[in-house]
Structures are given as C-alpha cells and as structure tokens.
Design an enzyme around this catalytic site. Structure first.
Site, mmCIF file in Angstrom:
data_model
loop_
_atom_site.group_PDB
_atom_site.id
_atom_site.type_symbol
_atom_site.label_atom_id
_atom_site.label_comp_id
_atom_site.label_asym_id
_atom_site.label_seq_id
_atom_site.Cartn_x
_atom_site.Cartn_y
_atom_site.Cartn_z
ATOM 1 N N HIS A 1 0.831 -1.151 0.029
ATOM 2 C CA HIS A 1 -0.079 0.072 0.028
ATOM 3 C C HIS A 1 0.996 1.266 -0.023
ATOM 4 O O HIS A 1 2.007 1.314 0.597
ATOM 5 C CB HIS A 1 -0.926 -0.019 1.241
ATOM 6 N N ASP B 1 -7.947 -5.392 -0.154
ATOM 7 C CA ASP B 1 -8.473 -6.104 -1.105
ATOM 8 C C ASP B 1 -8.141 -7.415 -0.851
ATOM 9 O O ASP B 1 -8.524 -8.339 -1.753
ATOM 10 C CB ASP B 1 -7.889 -5.866 -2.518
HETATM 11 N N1 CMC Z 1 4.018 -7.562 -5.130
HETATM 12 C C1 CMC Z 1 5.303 -7.658 -5.089
HETATM 13 N N2 CMC Z 1 6.208 -6.678 -4.832
HETATM 14 C C2 CMC Z 1 5.458 -5.544 -4.626
HETATM 15 C C3 CMC Z 1 3.845 -5.209 -4.451
HETATM 16 C C4 CMC Z 1 3.341 -6.545 -4.678
HETATM 17 N N3 CMC Z 1 2.113 -6.363 -4.425
HETATM 18 N N4 CMC Z 1 3.735 -4.020 -4.141
HETATM 19 C C5 CMC Z 1 5.181 -3.469 -3.894
HETATM 20 N N5 CMC Z 1 5.930 -4.346 -4.380
HETATM 21 C C6 CMC Z 1 7.297 -4.028 -4.362
HETATM 22 C C7 CMC Z 1 7.953 -3.259 -5.486
HETATM 23 O O1 CMC Z 1 8.372 -3.790 -6.606
HETATM 24 C C8 CMC Z 1 8.878 -2.293 -5.028
HETATM 25 O O2 CMC Z 1 10.176 -3.080 -4.855
HETATM 26 P P1 CMC Z 1 11.531 -2.327 -5.151
HETATM 27 O O3 CMC Z 1 11.820 -1.379 -4.096
HETATM 28 O O4 CMC Z 1 12.419 -3.751 -4.780
HETATM 29 O O5 CMC Z 1 11.426 -2.042 -6.393
HETATM 30 C C9 CMC Z 1 8.449 -2.004 -3.322
HETATM 31 O O6 CMC Z 1 7.694 -3.235 -3.085
HETATM 32 C C10 CMC Z 1 7.867 -0.512 -3.196
HETATM 33 O O7 CMC Z 1 6.589 -0.760 -3.988
HETATM 34 P P2 CMC Z 1 6.180 0.540 -5.078
HETATM 35 O O8 CMC Z 1 5.672 -0.017 -6.083
HETATM 36 O O9 CMC Z 1 6.992 1.562 -5.102
HETATM 37 O O10 CMC Z 1 4.891 0.886 -3.989
HETATM 38 P P3 CMC Z 1 3.718 1.946 -4.403
HETATM 39 O O11 CMC Z 1 3.337 2.737 -3.254
HETATM 40 O O12 CMC Z 1 3.965 2.509 -5.825
HETATM 41 O O13 CMC Z 1 2.379 0.939 -4.787
HETATM 42 C C11 CMC Z 1 0.539 -0.401 -4.738
HETATM 43 C C12 CMC Z 1 1.461 0.535 -4.195
HETATM 44 C C13 CMC Z 1 -0.640 -0.649 -3.988
HETATM 45 C C14 CMC Z 1 0.245 -0.043 -6.116
HETATM 46 C C15 CMC Z 1 1.427 -1.903 -4.829
HETATM 47 O O14 CMC Z 1 1.746 -2.327 -3.478
HETATM 48 C C16 CMC Z 1 0.895 -2.816 -5.573
HETATM 49 O O15 CMC Z 1 0.796 -2.712 -6.753
HETATM 50 N N6 CMC Z 1 0.077 -3.830 -4.853
HETATM 51 C C17 CMC Z 1 -0.845 -4.747 -5.614
HETATM 52 C C18 CMC Z 1 -2.216 -4.246 -5.998
HETATM 53 C C19 CMC Z 1 -3.107 -4.013 -4.896
HETATM 54 O O16 CMC Z 1 -3.103 -4.893 -4.141
HETATM 55 N N7 CMC Z 1 -3.710 -2.801 -4.873
HETATM 56 C C20 CMC Z 1 -4.797 -2.433 -3.898
HETATM 57 C C21 CMC Z 1 -4.216 -1.466 -3.140
HETATM 58 S S1 CMC Z 1 -5.349 -1.256 -1.441
HETATM 59 C C22 CMC Z 1 -6.909 -0.586 -2.165
HETATM 60 C C23 CMC Z 1 -6.804 0.662 -2.721
HETATM 61 O O17 CMC Z 1 -6.724 1.558 -1.860
HETATM 62 O O18 CMC Z 1 -6.891 0.975 -4.031
#
Ligand code: CMC
Length: 425
Positions: free
Chosen positions: A303, A360
């Site tokens: 998140h 989720d």
């Molecule tokens: N699976 C694997 N690795 C992950 C995931 C995941 N679900 N989420 C983040 N990471 C890793 C990412 O690859 C990165 O690693 P590194 O630093 O080595 O490159 C690190 O964790 C930081 O991630 P980020 O992509 O910079 O995080 P963000 O804040 O940009 O993204 C997110 C947040 C929710 C989009 C992401 O965690 C994600 O894609 N999660 C899966 C989709 C999901 O469950 N979404 C629902 C969110 S809650 C409901 C809502 O409010 O919408």
C-alpha cells in the site's frame, strides 16, 4: 505555526510557511513558489504532494490508524451501519435518531430507477463488465435529472439519489448479466438487505429474506471502503469536480479510476491470482519465489500509505472467518490466502519492503462466500466508496478558495522545428 522552510536557489533565499495538521503532519506551503521563484515541484505519482487540507479522514500509515471524522474504523465497523457512516462522512457528524431516520427514508425513496433508464441496460452486451455499465449509468443520471447539472452541495436529493440508485444500478447490472429480469427494490428492507434482495431474488422462487450475518458482513465491507482520503479515484473526483462538472459526471470519472487493478480492481485480481495458484497445484511457496524474482505480483499486498498493517485487512480477515463458518463454507482459496500471508510475514523480501495484506486481500473471500461473482467485486468497492467521494466533492465545492485543478509539467520534447509537408518527408 511560525516555522518556515528555507529554499536556497540562484543566490536567493526563499522562505515558505509550514502548515500543520491535527496530528502534527507537516507540509511546506508552496502556493507562491512559482510566482516567487519561477520554479515548480516535480513529484510523479504525487508521493509528496498534499492536494488539499481536509477534515474528512485521517490515516497514519506507520501505525495503521484510520479515522473517519475522528472515529476509529474499528469502532465504526463493529457498531455502525453503512448508512450511518455515510451520513457521518458526508455531513461531518454522526446523525441523531431523527436525522438518521430522515436520511434512511430519503435513500429508500430514491432507490427506483427511471423506467426509461432501466431500458438502457438492454443496450449493453451480455459480456459487458459491470464497471463499464456502472460508470455509464452514473454518468447517465445527469441526463435523467437535469437539475443536477448545476453543482449544488446543499441539495440533499442529488446526494441521496446517487447513494441509493448506485446500489440499484449495481444489482440490475448483475441480474441483466444472468439473463434474468431485474428485481425492484423493496422498501421494507434496509440499505444492504435491499441490495442483496435485488442481487439474488429470483421471480420463480419464494420471497428472498436476506441472511442477517450477510447483511452485517456487507455493512462492514462497505464501511471499510467508505473513504480513504486522497487516493487515485477520490483525487479524480476532486479534479473533475473542480471544473464545476456535475456531481454524477465527477463520480462516474471516479468509478473509472477505481476500476484499475492497482486500485479497486485489485480485489478481483486477488481471486484470479488465488485461482491460478490453485490450478497450478496450490503451492504458495513457488508462487512467492516468482513474486520475488518479479515474474508475478502479489495482488492484495502493499500500500502506498500503510507500511506496517492495513487496519481494514485485519477486520476483514476476522469477518471472512466468521462468515465462512456461519455459511459452513470450506474455501480452498481462503486457505491459500492464509498460507500466502504466512509466507509473506516471515520472508525478508516482503518484510523489508513493508508488504502486508491490504483491504483487497480478504474482501474477495467474503464476496465469494456471499455468492457475489468476481466481476462484481470492484462494483461493491465503488458502492462502498460513494459516500467518501461525495464527502470530498462537497468539501471541495464548499471551499470558497478552491480553484480548478491544473498541475504543471517539465517539458522534455523536441525544440521548435519547421513543419514539412508529407510529400517532402
Ligand atoms: N507484490 C510484489 N512486490 C511489490 C508489491 C506487490 N503487491 N507491491 C510493492 N512491491 C514492491 C515493489 O516492486 C517495490 O520493490 P523494489 O523497491 O525492490 O523495486 C517496493 O515493493 C515498493 O513498491 P512500489 O511499487 O514503489 O509501491 P507503490 O506505493 O508505488 O504501490 C501499490 C502501491 C498498492 C500500487 C502496490 O503495492 C501494488 O501494486 N500492490 C498490488 C495491487 C493492490 O493490491 N492494490 C490495492 C491497493 S489497496 C486498495 C486501494 O486503496 O486501492
């Protein structure tokens, strides 16, 4: 607050005020930055940008705190109803008995769709995703209620209509997809019971009586989704609304933003992922290795704001357990989900990146137990998020200082060049 941040640039020094929130969150106020310095800020994904001051929802991602208008999410989930929480979010205070009665009556009164509007459902192909239907139909509300074209935050009808009809639209889109006649709302049922009736009633079967445990679980799900401050869809609603577009247009845009798998679409993606793991032999460890080598993404984890736990996920895990045992359901996907969580919570890769289950991860398990098909999950998220979107739209529209949202950019394209006709290229 008297503290200032200092910016040294081009032999000049600029001071910018610090703004402080209720819980001492601090921001540098850059409202005059461009005028004073010629500089803008660059912040893709808005990771460090506060778009507004707001009184609606407080989140502390480090400590897993979520408050709606000051009330902890755990208390609301346990003791409130979705209708009462909606009132709280939209109008700022918990309603007294009369206010709650009046608000509930308005929602009941507005639950029917205009008959012409009902016929619009016939125009959609049976394969249409219900989110496509939902966003189209909400936008269409402005065509059926032209008085809404002029945004008016004091008009309770516009708000009640939206909250109530969205539920009807959601249920109708499901019944149409099943090839069944739509089921009209029943006034004697409450908000969530009425939705379950419109979803699951069958004309050839005895009168549908909603199961109180399902009604409670649905109330909890919708309360947990009701607001989450400046997320992608809420920011979309604010941005569209800032142009003075009508409420239904702004909310329809929010629904589209919610649809994506990185936002509200994640609940559907979680179930798809769990099914894939089951079909591949049901080994969560192999799957997690693939996540770590970045071949796959662990949906329902991570998140932007919560970095230790998502309080909503903890509540939902409890309700998933409760509902499955009440309905005597043994769901192998729930078992896989629990195993994935166990692996993630003990593996350095996920611990270091602070990846925990989000809202989720377990919501889909509950929807499945209720008999709600996967394609409808994000529609349910939208139903829950409606009061939050309305509250933010209202707060923004009532702010006399609000201006149209319009970010800037740093241009990195070609420098000026001469046009050459196609025959000479
Ligand atoms: N699976 C694997 N690795 C992950 C995931 C995941 N679900 N989420 C983040 N990471 C890793 C990412 O690859 C990165 O690693 P590194 O630093 O080595 O490159 C690190 O964790 C930081 O991630 P980020 O992509 O910079 O995080 P963000 O804040 O940009 O993204 C997110 C947040 C929710 C989009 C992401 O965690 C994600 O894609 N999660 C899966 C989709 C999901 O469950 N979404 C629902 C969110 S809650 C409901 C809502 O409010 O919408």
């Amino acid at each position: 607050m008297d503290q200032k941040a200092k910016l040294e640039y081009d032999d000049m020094s600029y001071e910018m005020p610090i703004v402080e929130g209720t819980y001492a969150e601090r921001a540098i106020d850059i409202r005059t930055l461009r005028k004073d310095t010629g500089l803008i800020t660059l912040d893709s994904g808005y990771m460090n940008t506060g778009a507004t001051e707001s009184e609606i929802t407080f989140i502390n991602g480090e400590e897993g705190i979520l408050l709606y208008r000051g009330y902890p999410i755990e208390q609301l989930a346990e003791q409130s109803t979705f209708v009462e929480t909606s009132y709280l979010l939209i109008y700022g205070e918990l309603p007294n008995e009369t206010q709650l009665e009046e608000f509930s009556t308005m929602l009941t009164y507005h639950s029917m769709l205009h008959e012409d509007m009902r016929h619009l459902f016939d125009g959609f192909p049976s394969a249409a995703h219900p989110m496509a239907i939902l966003s189209s139909m909400v936008s269409a509300l402005s065509a059926y209620y032209p008085d809404s074209l002029e945004p008016d935050t004091h008009n309770q009808q516009h708000i009640a209509r939206l909250l109530s009809k969205l539920r009807t639209i959601a249920a109708f889109s499901y019944q149409k997809k099943q090839g069944r006649p739509v089921q009209y709302p029943r006034n004697e049922l409450d908000y969530c019971g009425n939705f379950l009736h419109m979803m699951f009633s069958h004309p050839a079967e005895p009168l549908y009586e909603p199961d109180p445990e399902m009604v409670r679980a649905l109330n909890v799900l919708l309360i947990l989704h009701a607001d989450h401050e400046q997320n992608c869809s809420t920011s979309t609603v604010r941005l569209v609304g800032s142009s003075q577009a009508n409420l239904y247009a702004a909310i329809s845009a929010g629904i589209s933003a919610l649809w994506g798998p990185l936002h509200g679409g994640a609940n559907q993606a979680v179930i798809d992922m769990l099914r894939e793991i089951r079909d591949e032999g049901g080994d969560p460890k192999t799957f997690m290795q693939q996540v770590k080598s970045r071949e796959r993404r662990l949906m329902g984890f991570g998140h932007r704001v919560y970095k230790n736990f998502d309080p909503r996920a903890m509540i939902l895990k409890k309700y998933a357990d409760r509902l499955l045992s009440h309905l005597h359901i043994n769901d192998e996907l729930f078992d896989i989900a629990r195993q994935l969580e166990d692996v993630a919570l003990s593996d350095d890769y996920f611990i270091e990146r602070k990846l925990y289950p989000n809202v989720d991860f377990y919501s889909g398990i509950i929807y499945r137990a209720m008999g709600i098909p996967t394609e409808m999950f994000t529609v349910l998220f939208a139903m829950g998020r409606i009061p939050g979107w309305i509250a933010h739209w209202k707060e923004m529209m009532d702010d006399p200082n609000v201006r149209i949202g319009r970010p800037r950019q740093i241009y990195t394209g070609a420098t000026r060049r001469e046009y050459v006709p196609v025959t000479d290229r």
